[in-house]
Motif scaffolding. Structure first.
Motif, PDB file in Angstrom:
ATOM      1  N   UNK A 186       0.847  -1.184   0.000  1.00  0.00           N
ATOM      2  CA  UNK A 186       0.000   0.000   0.000  1.00  0.00           C
ATOM      3  C   UNK A 186       0.888   1.241   0.000  1.00  0.00           C
ATOM      4  N   UNK A 187       0.707   2.113  -0.949  1.00  0.00           N
ATOM      5  CA  UNK A 187       1.499   3.328  -1.016  1.00  0.00           C
ATOM      6  C   UNK A 187       1.059   4.352   0.024  1.00  0.00           C
ATOM      7  N   UNK A 188       1.925   5.322   0.289  1.00  0.00           N
ATOM      8  CA  UNK A 188       1.577   6.420   1.172  1.00  0.00           C
ATOM      9  C   UNK A 188       1.616   6.115   2.646  1.00  0.00           C
ATOM     10  N   UNK A 189       2.279   5.029   3.038  1.00  0.00           N
ATOM     11  CA  UNK A 189       2.316   4.668   4.463  1.00  0.00           C
ATOM     12  C   UNK A 189       3.588   5.163   5.153  1.00  0.00           C
ATOM     13  N   UNK A 190       4.439   5.878   4.439  1.00  0.00           N
ATOM     14  CA  UNK A 190       5.681   6.352   5.039  1.00  0.00           C
ATOM     15  C   UNK A 190       6.731   5.278   5.169  1.00  0.00           C
ATOM     16  N   UNK A 191       6.675   4.323   4.250  1.00  0.00           N
ATOM     17  CA  UNK A 191       7.582   3.171   4.288  1.00  0.00           C
ATOM     18  C   UNK A 191       9.047   3.598   4.290  1.00  0.00           C
TER      19      UNK A 191
ATOM     20  N   UNK B 165       5.496  -1.174   7.832  1.00  0.00           N
ATOM     21  CA  UNK B 165       4.865   0.102   8.182  1.00  0.00           C
ATOM     22  C   UNK B 165       3.398   0.063   7.745  1.00  0.00           C
ATOM     23  N   UNK B 166       2.517   0.602   8.570  1.00  0.00           N
ATOM     24  CA  UNK B 166       1.096   0.624   8.231  1.00  0.00           C
ATOM     25  C   UNK B 166       0.449   1.845   8.876  1.00  0.00           C
ATOM     26  N   UNK B 167      -0.519   2.407   8.189  1.00  0.00           N
ATOM     27  CA  UNK B 167      -1.266   3.518   8.757  1.00  0.00           C
ATOM     28  C   UNK B 167      -2.328   2.995   9.718  1.00  0.00           C
ATOM     29  N   UNK B 168      -2.615   3.775  10.739  1.00  0.00           N
ATOM     30  CA  UNK B 168      -3.646   3.399  11.702  1.00  0.00           C
ATOM     31  C   UNK B 168      -5.003   3.814  11.160  1.00  0.00           C
ATOM     32  N   UNK B 169      -5.388   3.141  10.076  1.00  0.00           N
ATOM     33  CA  UNK B 169      -6.676   3.414   9.440  1.00  0.00           C
ATOM     34  C   UNK B 169      -7.210   2.109   8.858  1.00  0.00           C
ATOM     35  N   UNK B 170      -8.525   2.000   8.658  1.00  0.00           N
ATOM     36  CA  UNK B 170      -9.134   0.721   8.261  1.00  0.00           C
ATOM     37  C   UNK B 170      -8.583   0.105   6.979  1.00  0.00           C
ATOM     38  N   UNK B 171      -8.081   0.917   6.044  1.00  0.00           N
ATOM     39  CA  UNK B 171      -7.562   0.351   4.794  1.00  0.00           C
ATOM     40  C   UNK B 171      -6.362  -0.566   5.029  1.00  0.00           C
ATOM     41  N   UNK B 172      -5.725  -0.445   6.188  1.00  0.00           N
ATOM     42  CA  UNK B 172      -4.567  -1.285   6.483  1.00  0.00           C
ATOM     43  C   UNK B 172      -4.953  -2.742   6.685  1.00  0.00           C
ATOM     44  N   UNK B 173      -6.188  -3.006   7.073  1.00  0.00           N
ATOM     45  CA  UNK B 173      -6.606  -4.388   7.283  1.00  0.00           C
ATOM     46  C   UNK B 173      -6.447  -5.198   6.001  1.00  0.00           C
ATOM     47  N   UNK B 174      -6.973  -4.685   4.915  1.00  0.00           N
ATOM     48  CA  UNK B 174      -6.906  -5.392   3.637  1.00  0.00           C
ATOM     49  C   UNK B 174      -5.467  -5.494   3.140  1.00  0.00           C
TER      50      UNK B 174
ATOM     51  N   UNK C 273      -2.696  -5.621   4.843  1.00  0.00           N
ATOM     52  CA  UNK C 273      -1.952  -6.611   5.617  1.00  0.00           C
ATOM     53  C   UNK C 273      -2.375  -8.022   5.257  1.00  0.00           C
ATOM     54  N   UNK C 274      -3.664  -8.238   5.035  1.00  0.00           N
ATOM     55  CA  UNK C 274      -4.130  -9.559   4.607  1.00  0.00           C
ATOM     56  C   UNK C 274      -3.488  -9.964   3.287  1.00  0.00           C
ATOM     57  N   UNK C 275      -3.453  -9.034   2.331  1.00  0.00           N
ATOM     58  CA  UNK C 275      -2.832  -9.321   1.034  1.00  0.00           C
ATOM     59  C   UNK C 275      -1.343  -9.608   1.186  1.00  0.00           C
ATOM     60  N   UNK C 276      -0.670  -8.829   2.024  1.00  0.00           N
ATOM     61  CA  UNK C 276       0.773  -9.024   2.217  1.00  0.00           C
ATOM     62  C   UNK C 276       1.068 -10.394   2.811  1.00  0.00           C
ATOM     63  N   UNK C 277       0.329 -10.788   3.831  1.00  0.00           N
ATOM     64  CA  UNK C 277       0.611 -12.076   4.464  1.00  0.00           C
ATOM     65  C   UNK C 277       0.227 -13.252   3.562  1.00  0.00           C
TER      66      UNK C 277
ATOM     67  N   UNK D 196      -8.868   2.645  17.456  1.00  0.00           N
ATOM     68  CA  UNK D 196      -9.474   1.350  17.148  1.00  0.00           C
ATOM     69  C   UNK D 196      -8.556   0.493  16.292  1.00  0.00           C
ATOM     70  N   UNK D 197      -7.844   1.113  15.352  1.00  0.00           N
ATOM     71  CA  UNK D 197      -6.926   0.350  14.512  1.00  0.00           C
ATOM     72  C   UNK D 197      -5.731  -0.164  15.300  1.00  0.00           C
ATOM     73  N   UNK D 198      -5.240   0.620  16.235  1.00  0.00           N
ATOM     74  CA  UNK D 198      -4.134   0.149  17.074  1.00  0.00           C
ATOM     75  C   UNK D 198      -4.565  -1.065  17.889  1.00  0.00           C
ATOM     76  N   UNK D 199      -5.796  -1.050  18.364  1.00  0.00           N
ATOM     77  CA  UNK D 199      -6.317  -2.215  19.074  1.00  0.00           C
ATOM     78  C   UNK D 199      -6.435  -3.414  18.136  1.00  0.00           C
ATOM     79  N   UNK D 200      -6.853  -3.157  16.887  1.00  0.00           N
ATOM     80  CA  UNK D 200      -6.973  -4.245  15.908  1.00  0.00           C
ATOM     81  C   UNK D 200      -5.608  -4.844  15.592  1.00  0.00           C
TER      82      UNK D 200
END
Length: 264
Positions: A13-18, A153-162, A164-168, A200-204
């Protein structure tokens, strides 16, 4: 025989400050006294720019692409630049042809591994960090195969869920194809803002990846200024609380990975 620990920093995912995470992790490891080799595997050359080496992006061959095509024959010093905090294998405009070139090569996804062996023998590094391109493909395959250790690196926003699933899923397929084990070593929640969604994303993150250490990097102008100055935040005359976070990441991955065992 021990070799350098290896880490790749990636998220498709682009724009995450990698790249900011990769540079400041490298700076933190240098701060801990480690000799660091930094490899900019991204054809866009963001890390090359963020380390103040943008002129190398337009250098004549040989380039990093030549090193991937012929890892045993390229002249290493033609690809490597000195930086105050680390040695850098810079990206180059030629890297835009890397995917189409490597797909025609036998074992095109393992070339970086051979090239890093040469660099680490030549430079006697403690840690090698590979900054990946923001998409999945042969270059990311090379980074994952060569390092086997993953910083995400991941943003603390809901789009990170998808993402991370794709990456793993992708990592799992690569592990099966090449009979390797690739370990996630750190999840860096980046550019955190004080919002309910971020909390909420940090908890997720904690619930979804309980065995992966989670680090919290908040938005700080000091990180942007260090990037613009061509350094990590450790090499600029400005204090920020995020230096402690990156030192924590560095200490954790340094302890987890340790020297890599290589054949004698």
């Amino acid at each position: 025989m021990a070799g350098a620990a290896r880490l790749c920093v990636t998220n498709q995912k682009g724009g995450v400050g990698k790249t900011t995470v990769a540079i400041n992790l490298a700076g933190a490891l240098n701060e801990l006294g480690r000799d660091v080799l930094f490899v900019d595997l991204d054809p866009q050359g963001n890390a090359t720019e963020g380390l103040g080496l943008l002129e190398a992006y337009d250098d004549d061959p040989p380039s990093l692409l030549d090193g991937l095509v012929d890892p045993a024959g390229v002249e290493l010093d033609a690809l490597r630049r000195e930086h105050a905090e680390m040695d850098v294998v810079t990206s180059n405009v030629d890297m835009n042809a890397a995917e189409s070139t490597l797909v025609q090569e036998p074992d095109g996804e393992t070339r970086l591994d051979t090239l890093l062996d040469r660099f680490e023998t030549d430079g006697d590094y403690d840690v090698t960090i590979v900054d990946c391109s923001p998409h999945l493909g042969l270059l990311t395959d090379n980074a994952l195969y060569a390092t086997a250790n993953l910083v995400i690196p991941a943003l603390a926003e809901p789009t990170s869920k998808r993402s991370l699933e794709l990456l793993f899923d992708y990592v799992g397929a690569l592990e099966m194809d090449h009979d390797v084990t690739i370990e996630p070593r750190a999840l860096v929640a980046n550019r955190i803002e004080n919002t309910r969604a971020a909390t909420e994303m940090l908890e997720w993150f904690d619930e979804a990846l309980p065995s992966v250490p989670l680090f919290r990097v908040r938005k700080r102008v000091a990180l942007q200024r260090a990037f613009a100055a061509g350094n990590s935040v450790f090499a600029v005359d400005e204090e920020t609380d995020m230096t402690e976070v990156f030192l924590d990441v560095a200490e954790t991955v340094d302890e987890q990975c340790g020297p890599r065992e290589v054949p004698a």
